[in-house]
Design a protein around this motif. Structure first.
Motif, mmCIF file in Angstrom:
data_model
loop_
_atom_site.group_PDB
_atom_site.id
_atom_site.type_symbol
_atom_site.label_atom_id
_atom_site.label_comp_id
_atom_site.label_asym_id
_atom_site.label_seq_id
_atom_site.Cartn_x
_atom_site.Cartn_y
_atom_site.Cartn_z
ATOM 1 N N SER A 163 -19.425 38.517 57.393
ATOM 2 C CA SER A 163 -18.127 37.856 57.581
ATOM 3 C C SER A 163 -17.705 37.024 56.374
ATOM 4 O O SER A 163 -16.540 36.638 56.271
ATOM 5 C CB SER A 163 -18.175 36.966 58.828
ATOM 6 N N ARG A 164 -18.619 36.763 55.449
ATOM 7 C CA ARG A 164 -18.270 35.982 54.264
ATOM 8 C C ARG A 164 -17.665 36.840 53.159
ATOM 9 O O ARG A 164 -17.177 36.312 52.154
ATOM 10 C CB ARG A 164 -19.510 35.269 53.722
ATOM 11 N N LEU A 165 -17.702 38.148 53.334
ATOM 12 C CA LEU A 165 -17.192 39.046 52.295
ATOM 13 C C LEU A 165 -15.668 39.008 52.256
ATOM 14 O O LEU A 165 -15.002 38.857 53.281
ATOM 15 C CB LEU A 165 -17.666 40.470 52.541
ATOM 16 N N SER A 166 -15.135 39.175 51.064
ATOM 17 C CA SER A 166 -13.684 39.165 50.851
ATOM 18 C C SER A 166 -13.211 40.524 50.340
ATOM 19 O O SER A 166 -13.969 41.242 49.673
ATOM 20 C CB SER A 166 -13.330 38.085 49.834
ATOM 21 N N ARG A 167 -11.973 40.881 50.650
ATOM 22 C CA ARG A 167 -11.351 42.083 50.120
ATOM 23 C C ARG A 167 -10.709 41.849 48.748
ATOM 24 O O ARG A 167 -10.337 42.806 48.082
ATOM 25 C CB ARG A 167 -10.256 42.578 51.079
ATOM 26 N N TRP A 168 -10.532 40.618 48.341
ATOM 27 C CA TRP A 168 -9.829 40.289 47.099
ATOM 28 C C TRP A 168 -10.430 41.066 45.930
ATOM 29 O O TRP A 168 -11.638 41.192 45.817
ATOM 30 C CB TRP A 168 -9.938 38.791 46.823
ATOM 31 N N PRO A 169 -9.565 41.664 45.055
ATOM 32 C CA PRO A 169 -8.110 41.479 44.913
ATOM 33 C C PRO A 169 -7.253 42.430 45.752
ATOM 34 O O PRO A 169 -6.054 42.534 45.536
ATOM 35 C CB PRO A 169 -7.890 41.760 43.432
ATOM 36 N N ASP A 170 -7.867 43.143 46.674
ATOM 37 C CA ASP A 170 -7.093 44.034 47.536
ATOM 38 C C ASP A 170 -6.301 43.207 48.551
ATOM 39 O O ASP A 170 -6.524 41.997 48.707
ATOM 40 C CB ASP A 170 -8.030 45.001 48.260
ATOM 41 N N VAL A 171 -5.386 43.875 49.234
ATOM 42 C CA VAL A 171 -4.546 43.214 50.236
ATOM 43 C C VAL A 171 -5.430 42.641 51.343
ATOM 44 O O VAL A 171 -6.351 43.296 51.836
ATOM 45 C CB VAL A 171 -3.540 44.208 50.835
ATOM 46 N N GLU A 172 -5.156 41.409 51.733
ATOM 47 C CA GLU A 172 -5.883 40.783 52.837
ATOM 48 C C GLU A 172 -4.886 40.433 53.944
ATOM 49 O O GLU A 172 -3.784 39.965 53.689
ATOM 50 C CB GLU A 172 -6.610 39.531 52.349
ATOM 51 N N ALA A 192 -13.955 43.561 43.916
ATOM 52 C CA ALA A 192 -14.383 42.837 45.116
ATOM 53 C C ALA A 192 -15.906 42.766 45.191
ATOM 54 O O ALA A 192 -16.471 41.719 45.546
ATOM 55 C CB ALA A 192 -13.822 43.514 46.361
ATOM 56 N N LEU A 193 -16.582 43.857 44.863
ATOM 57 C CA LEU A 193 -18.046 43.854 44.863
ATOM 58 C C LEU A 193 -18.577 42.814 43.887
ATOM 59 O O LEU A 193 -19.478 42.030 44.210
ATOM 60 C CB LEU A 193 -18.574 45.243 44.502
ATOM 61 N N GLU A 194 -18.030 42.792 42.689
ATOM 62 C CA GLU A 194 -18.485 41.824 41.679
ATOM 63 C C GLU A 194 -18.253 40.389 42.157
ATOM 64 O O GLU A 194 -19.125 39.523 42.013
ATOM 65 C CB GLU A 194 -17.765 42.076 40.364
ATOM 66 N N ARG A 195 -17.066 40.156 42.731
ATOM 67 C CA ARG A 195 -16.757 38.795 43.184
ATOM 68 C C ARG A 195 -17.638 38.396 44.365
ATOM 69 O O ARG A 195 -18.166 37.275 44.412
ATOM 70 C CB ARG A 195 -15.284 38.704 43.586
ATOM 71 N N ASN A 196 -17.818 39.313 45.328
ATOM 72 C CA ASN A 196 -18.658 39.013 46.481
ATOM 73 C C ASN A 196 -20.109 38.798 46.063
ATOM 74 O O ASN A 196 -20.806 37.952 46.629
ATOM 75 C CB ASN A 196 -18.561 40.137 47.515
ATOM 76 N N ALA A 197 -20.562 39.558 45.071
ATOM 77 C CA ALA A 197 -21.929 39.376 44.562
ATOM 78 C C ALA A 197 -22.082 37.998 43.924
ATOM 79 O O ALA A 197 -23.093 37.304 44.136
ATOM 80 C CB ALA A 197 -22.263 40.466 43.558
ATOM 81 N N ASP A 198 -21.075 37.587 43.144
ATOM 82 C CA ASP A 198 -21.124 36.267 42.513
ATOM 83 C C ASP A 198 -21.139 35.164 43.571
ATOM 84 O O ASP A 198 -21.896 34.187 43.468
ATOM 85 C CB ASP A 198 -19.923 36.077 41.586
ATOM 86 N N GLU A 199 -20.288 35.318 44.597
ATOM 87 C CA GLU A 199 -20.204 34.305 45.642
ATOM 88 C C GLU A 199 -21.530 34.187 46.398
ATOM 89 O O GLU A 199 -21.938 33.094 46.811
ATOM 90 C CB GLU A 199 -19.084 34.656 46.626
ATOM 91 N N ALA A 200 -22.220 35.326 46.584
ATOM 92 C CA ALA A 200 -23.478 35.332 47.331
ATOM 93 C C ALA A 200 -24.691 35.087 46.439
ATOM 94 O O ALA A 200 -25.815 34.962 46.941
ATOM 95 C CB ALA A 200 -23.638 36.675 48.055
ATOM 96 N N GLY A 201 -24.475 35.045 45.135
ATOM 97 C CA GLY A 201 -25.586 34.862 44.215
ATOM 98 C C GLY A 201 -26.522 36.050 44.174
ATOM 99 O O GLY A 201 -27.738 35.892 44.000
ATOM 100 N N LEU A 202 -25.957 37.260 44.322
ATOM 101 C CA LEU A 202 -26.766 38.480 44.358
ATOM 102 C C LEU A 202 -26.487 39.340 43.136
ATOM 103 O O LEU A 202 -25.391 39.347 42.587
ATOM 104 C CB LEU A 202 -26.455 39.285 45.627
ATOM 105 N N GLY A 203 -27.495 40.082 42.715
ATOM 106 C CA GLY A 203 -27.356 41.009 41.600
ATOM 107 C C GLY A 203 -28.428 42.076 41.706
ATOM 108 O O GLY A 203 -29.053 42.253 42.747
ATOM 109 N N GLY A 204 -28.630 42.806 40.607
ATOM 110 C CA GLY A 204 -29.673 43.809 40.620
ATOM 111 C C GLY A 204 -29.211 45.177 41.043
ATOM 112 O O GLY A 204 -30.028 46.012 41.449
ATOM 113 N N PHE A 205 -27.913 45.461 40.967
ATOM 114 C CA PHE A 205 -27.371 46.792 41.234
ATOM 115 C C PHE A 205 -26.584 47.244 40.015
ATOM 116 O O PHE A 205 -26.166 46.430 39.188
ATOM 117 C CB PHE A 205 -26.482 46.795 42.482
ATOM 118 N N ASP A 206 -26.369 48.542 39.898
ATOM 119 C CA ASP A 206 -25.657 49.115 38.751
ATOM 120 C C ASP A 206 -24.502 49.972 39.229
ATOM 121 O O ASP A 206 -24.646 50.746 40.182
ATOM 122 C CB ASP A 206 -26.603 49.981 37.903
#
Length: 404
Positions: free
Chosen positions: A7-16, A82-96
């Motif tokens: 539920s913390r994930l965002s669609r941004w920059p897509d339409v919300e 959105a994936l990049e932003r959600n990853a930054d918000e969650a402090g997650l990485g390690g995917f390509d």
């Protein structure tokens, strides 16, 4: 293991909007199945590929579970951001992140797929998995039941010997495919077709494929009227605008009335039909084609090359022309979508109208074709400026808006 906070994930920059969210039950089912299969078969993160992960829910849930090196392909530029932003918000990485190619799939033993709308796109993906992934790969595809058809099973069956649809859960369903078949020497995509001298090349995920969709055809037929209009004036000369309803398209015979070559942007270019048609009619024009779909961008580049106009048309994978400078265009050509994924929503068109307003110089023109029932004219007047009907068929309307 704590449950991933979808539920913390965002669609941004897509339409919300209230009826639009960044994940669904299919994402959760795919993640649950991936975790079980990975544990059962000893699959590491570097052996997992994710395709069609709308806003990163699948990739980030698996990353959060400790899997590293996951490879992901998203067609849409908005999804990638959105994936990049959600990853930054969650402090997650390690995917390509990858395109749909061998780098994405080489050695993959588990591929997770949010089923695409188009069967052609599914066919291209299934062939790619069978072509490049490990021999023991398992493809787990999922979708909302209301959007799934038996034809999807048949398409998967062309690339895999075993295809099993499972029982629905929470209005979603998984299909498990394994034992990849031998693939043909040449991939099934891209495909091409010729339309009165205009060659279109299309990958599976490109809207309308190699066909010239009706709305685009209607707008192409008005290019002679666009050439007759006064590109360097703020007030339209109506006697020059009104085209004959039976006027045929001549890509080679249109003469631009202004001395300086204009900058034209094909916004949401699809396979590049509008950009190429304009380039063929205007040898001196500078044309930029842009689309948020990677499949569309690859198709447009192939279309441009096939028509011999690569020296005059550039293509970018971008969200509503966000990387292009303000007030840089003399003309924007637009055939806007009226849906977001499987949802009918006019927000996508609104974003493109807003982008057009930003991209056009004062006095520049937006030429739009849309389904007449949608009634976009008032919105274009509000966002861009004076708007008039140039042409109308039984289904489509072509308008010209002058940037204030």
């Amino acid at each position: 293991m704590p449950e991933f906070p979808y539920s913390r994930l965002s669609r941004w920059p897509d339409v919300e909007a209230e009826n639009l969210q960044a994940w669904d039950a299919t994402d959760e089912l795919l993640v649950d199945r991936a975790l079980a299969l990975a544990a059962e078969r000893g699959i590491g993160g570097a052996e997992i590929a994710v395709i069609g992960d709308g806003y990163g829910a699948i990739t980030l849930a698996l990353t959060d579970a400790g899997y590293r090196g996951i490879r992901v392909h998203q067609d849409l530029a908005t999804g990638r951001r959105a994936l990049e932003r959600n990853a930054d918000e969650a402090g997650l990485g390690g995917f390509d992140e990858h395109e749909l190619d061998g780098d994405l799939l080489s050695g993959a033993r588990l591929v997770l797929l949010q089923l695409p709308k188009a069967l052609a796109e599914l066919e291209e993906i299934a062939d790619a998995v069978a072509r490049w992934a490990a021999p023991d790969v398992v493809l787990v595809a999922g979708g909302r039941v209301k959007h799934m058809t038996l034809a999807q099973n048949e398409v998967l069956g062309r690339s895999f010997a075993q295809v099993q649809a499972e029982r629905a859960e929470r209005k979603s369903r998984l299909i498990v495919a394994s034992e990849p078949r031998e693939v043909p020497v040449e991939p099934p995509f891209p495909v091409r077709a010729e339309h009165d001298g205009l060659v279109l090349v299309a990958h599976g995920g490109a809207f309308a494929g190699p066909r010239l969709d009706i709305g685009t055809r209607v707008l192409i037929e008005q290019l002679p009227a666009l050439a007759r209009s006064q590109l360097r004036t703020n007030e339209p000369n109506r006697s020059q605008i009104a085209p004959k309803t039976n006027e045929s398209v001549d890509f080679s015979g249109v003469v631009n009335v202004q001395r300086d070559a204009p900058t034209i942007i094909d916004l949401g270019c699809g396979t590049g039909a509008l950009a190429v048609a304009y380039a063929l009619a205007h040898p001196d024009a500078r044309i930029i084609a842009t689309d948020r779909s990677a499949a569309a961008v690859a198709s447009a580049r192939a279309t441009i090359a096939a028509n011999g106009v690569a020296d005059r048309v550039t293509v970018s994978h971008d969200d509503a022309g966000s990387e292009l400078p303000d007030a840089s265009a003399d003309v924007v050509l637009l055939n806007p979508p009226f849906h977001l994924g499987a949802s009918v929503h006019t927000g996508a068109a609104t974003r493109l109208f807003e982008a057009s307003a930003r991209l056009l110089r004062p006095g520049g023109q937006l030429w739009t074709v849309y389904n007449s029932s949608l009634g976009y004219r008032g919105e274009m007047v509000r966002l861009i400026g004076p708007t008039e009907q140039v042409h109308r068929t039984a289904k489509f309307t072509v308008t010209r808006s002058i940037r204030r």
